[in-house]
Design an enzyme around this catalytic site. Structure first.
Site, short mmCIF file in Angstrom:
data_model
loop_
_atom_site.label_atom_id
_atom_site.label_comp_id
_atom_site.label_asym_id
_atom_site.label_seq_id
_atom_site.Cartn_x
_atom_site.Cartn_y
_atom_site.Cartn_z
N LYS A 282 0.83 -1.20 0.00
CA LYS A 282 0.00 0.00 0.00
C LYS A 282 0.87 1.25 0.00
O LYS A 282 2.01 1.20 0.47
CB LYS A 282 -0.86 0.02 1.28
CG LYS A 282 -2.01 -0.96 1.30
CD LYS A 282 -2.82 -0.78 2.59
CE LYS A 282 -3.94 -1.79 2.66
NZ LYS A 282 -4.94 -1.67 1.59
N ARG A 356 -10.08 -11.65 2.05
CA ARG A 356 -10.92 -12.73 1.51
C ARG A 356 -10.20 -14.07 1.59
O ARG A 356 -10.85 -15.11 1.69
CB ARG A 356 -11.36 -12.38 0.08
CG ARG A 356 -10.27 -12.26 -0.93
CD ARG A 356 -10.72 -11.51 -2.18
NE ARG A 356 -10.72 -10.06 -1.97
CZ ARG A 356 -11.11 -9.17 -2.88
NH1 ARG A 356 -11.55 -9.57 -4.05
NH2 ARG A 356 -11.06 -7.88 -2.61
#
Ligand code: BES
Ligand code: MN
Ligand code: ZN
Length: 504
Positions: A282, A356
Site C-alpha cells: 500500500k 478474503r
C-alpha cells in the site's frame, strides 16, 4: 468507560455536577418547559427569558441557578415531530460533551416528557432511556491509553444518570440503561481493540484478549496456533501469515445459552491486525489506519461479550482468523496459488486482497456447526468506501430474510446497512486461468466481486457479508463516534440477535 445509572428524582434534587434538561423547540411546549424551570429555579428568571436559546436541535445553554450546587444545561431537541431515537442519542451526546467541557464528573439527564413525543417512541420508556444513555456514553469515549501527559484524564465525565420524574417508568428506564451499559461498554471495547497500536495487538495478543473476555463472561474460547492451522489446511490463513514473523491464530468463541432447538448463529470477523498490503504494498500515506483492519474481529469479540452479559437465549459462535499482512522474504507473492480448507484453490492476483483469503477458510470452517446463519464482518474493500462512504455498511448475501432483519436493526441502532447486488454477471471478473478463483476482481464493483469470492467458500447455510471498511474506520468524528475506530457492528448485531427467531 462511563458508568450508567438510573433514578427517579426531580431536577433540583440530583446529586450530579451537571443537570441536563432537554427542551422542545415547539413554541407552546417551550413556554411550558421554561415556565416550569423558572418556578423551580426562580434565580434563573432573566436568563431563561433571553431569546438566544430557542430549543433548536443540539443548541445549548448553560445556566447557574443559585438554588442548587449543580450547573444546569439546556439542550435543544428540535421540533417534537422530528424527535427520533437517533436524535435522542445525538442530543445526549451534546449534553455529555458540554458537561465534559464544564469539567463535570457526573451528569444527570432528564428524559423528555413522553407526552410531547411522537407516538412511535412515546410508549417505550426503555428505548428512550437506552438511546439517551448510549449517546452520552459513546460520545464520551476517547482512546487515552498512551497519552501520558494529558491532564484531563481524571477530570472527565464518569457517571451519567438517566432521570425520570415519573415513578411508574422506573423499571423501564432502569432496564434501558442496563442494556445501554452493556452495549456501550462492548462498543467501546471494540473501539479500544481497533485503536490499539499494531505493536500491541497482533494475532497472539488479539487471541489473548478474546480469552480474557471469555473468562470474564463465561463462554468458551479456543485458539488454534500455526501448527493446528496448518494441520487443518487453512491455506489462506497460512499464506497471508507467512510474510510476518508473528504467527497466525484462529480464535473460536462458543456461547451456548439457547435451547437445543434454537438457531445456531456463527459470526466471523476479519482479524488482520495490520495490513501493509504485502508485496502488492500500500502507499505510505495513511497506512497506519490499517491497524484497524481487525475491526471485524473486534466487533465479533465485543458482540460475544455483550451477548453473554445480556444472557441472550441463543447459540452463538464467534470465529476470528487473525494474521498480519506484511512483506518479507517469505511473503506470499502475486501468482501464488493457495489451497483453502474446503479444497478450493485461489490465485493470489493481489497480495493486498488478503482479507478474503483468510475469510475463505473461516467461512468453510463455519460449516462444522451446521449453522442456520453465518454473518461475517470485514473491513474488506476500499471500493465499499468509495460507494457508500462512512454512513452505511455494504451488505451482501444469500439470505434475504436475514438481510431484511439486519436492515431493520440497522435503522433502529443507526448502524445502517445497505444491500448491494450479487448478480452472477459479476462473477467472471474473479475468473482465473490457473485456479478455481482469483482473489481480485479488478477495478469495478470491488465490494461485490469480493463478496462473490467469499461465496465460493460458504457451506449450506444462510450467509450475510457485511463490508464495514467505511463504517468501522472514521476519518472524521460524528456526534457520538470519534475519529478512528467506531466499534460498528456491536449494537447492530446485539439488536439483531435479540430479535432473531430462526429462519422465516
Ligand atoms: N483492508 C483493505 C480494505 C480497506 C481499504 C479497508 C480502506 C479500510 C479502508 C483490504 O485488505 C484491501 O486492501 N483491499 C483491496 C482489494 C483489492 C486489492 C482487490 C482494496 O480494496 O483496494
Ligand atoms: Mn489489503
Ligand atoms: Zn485488509
Amino acid at each position: 468507560m462511563i458508568t450508567l445509572r438510573s433514578a427517579v428524582v426531580s431536577a433540583a434534587k440530583t446529586q450530579s455536577d451537571v443537570v441536563c434538561i432537554f427542551v422542545f423547540e415547539d413554541e407552546k411546549i417551550f413556554k411550558v418547559q421554561t415556565r416550569k424551570l423558572s418556578e423551580i429555579f426562580p434565580s434563573l428568571g432573566v436568563a431563561l427569558k433571553s431569546d438566544t436559546f430557542t430549543g433548536k436541535f443540539q443548541e445549548t445553554q448553560t445556566l447557574f441557578p443559585s438554588e442548587m450546587k449543580a450547573k444546569l444545561i439546556l439542550v435543544g431537541l428540535g421540533k417534537s415531530e422530528s424527535v427520533t431515537l437517533e436524535r435522542l442519542r445525538r442530543v445526549a451526546a451534546t449534553a455529555a460533551k458540554t458537561a465534559n467541557s464544564l469539567k463535570a464528573k457526573s451528569l444527570a439527564l432528564f428524559e423528555p416528557s413522553p407526552t410531547n413525543l411522537q407516538a412511535e417512541i412515546k410508549g417505550s420508556a426503555e428505548q428512550i432511556a437506552a438511546a439517551l444513555a448510549e449517546g452520552a456514553a459513546l460520545a464520551s469515549y476517547k482512546y487515552r491509553k498512551y497519552l501520558t501527559t494529558e491532564k484531563t484524564t481524571n477530570a472527565t465525565l464518569r457517571v451519567v444518570t438517566l432521570c425520570t420524574e415519573d415513578a411508574t417508568r422506573k423499571k423501564s428506564v432502569a432496564s434501558g440503561v442496563a442494556y445501554a451499559q452493556v452495549v456501550t461498554a462492548a462498543t467501546c471495547f471494540a473501539r479500544d481493540l481497533a485503536n490499539a497500536p499494531p505493536n500491541e495487538i497482533y494475532p497472539e495478543t488479539l487471541a489473548r484478549q478474546a480469552h480474557s473476555v471469555g473468562r470474564k463472561n463465561r463462554f468458551s474460547v479456543r485458539v488454534f496456533d500455526e501448527k493446528k492451522i496448518a494441520r487443518l489446511k487453512m491455506g489462506g490463513v497460512l499464506a497471508v501469515a507467512q510474510g510476518s514473523d508473528r504467527p497466525p491464530r484462529f480464535i473460536i468463541m462458543e456461547y451456548k445459552r439457547g435451547k437445543q432447538s434454537s438457531p445456531t448463529i456463527v459470526l466471523v470477523g476479519k482479524g488482520v491486525t495490520f495490513d501493509a498490503g504485502g508485496i502488492s504494498i500500500k502507499p505510505a500515506a495513511g497506512m497506519s489506519e490499517m491497524k484497524m483492519d481487525m475491526s471485524g474481529a473486534a466487533a465479533v469479540i465485543a458482540t460475544m461479550q455483550a451477548v453473554a452479559a445480556l444472557k441472550l437465549p441463543v447459540n452463538l459462535i464467534g470465529l476470528v482468523p487473525a494474521v498480519e499482512n506484511l512483506l518479507g522474504g517469505r511473503a506470499m507473492k502475486p501468482g501464488d496459488i493457495v489451497t483453502h480448507l474446503n479444497g478450493k484453490t485461489s490465485e493470489v492476483d493481489n497480495t493486498d486482497a488478503e482479507g478474503r483469503l483468510i475469510l475463505a477458510d473461516a467461512l468453510a470452517y463455519a460449516s462444522r456447526w451446521k449453522p442456520d446463519v453465518v454473518i461475517d464482518l470485514a473491513t474488506l474493500t476500499g471500493a465499499v468506501v468509495v460507494g457508500l462512504g462512512h454512513h452505511a455498511t455494504g451488505m451482501m448475501g444469500n439470505a434475504q430474510a436475514v438481510m431484511d432483519q439486519l436492515r431493520e436493526s440497522g435503522e433502529r441502532t443507526f448502524e445502517r446497512v445497505w444491500q448491494l447486488p450479487m448478480f452472477e454477471e459479476y462473477e467472471k471478473q474473479n475468473k482465473s486461468d490457473v485456479a478455481d478463483v482469483k482473489n481480485s476482481g479488478g477495478r469495478w464493483a470491488g465490494a461485490i466481486t469480493a463478496a462473490l469470492f467469499l461465496k465460493q467458500f460458504i457451506g449450506k447455510y444462510n450467509w450475510v457479508h457485511l463490508d464495514i471498511a467505511g463504517t468501522a474506520i472514521m476519518s472524521e468524528a460524528l456526534d457520538y463516534v470519534p475519529r478512528g475506530a467506531s466499534g460498528v457492528g456491536v449494537r447492530l448485531l446485539v439488536d439483531f440477535l435479540q430479535r432473531w427467531r430462526g429462519s422465516r
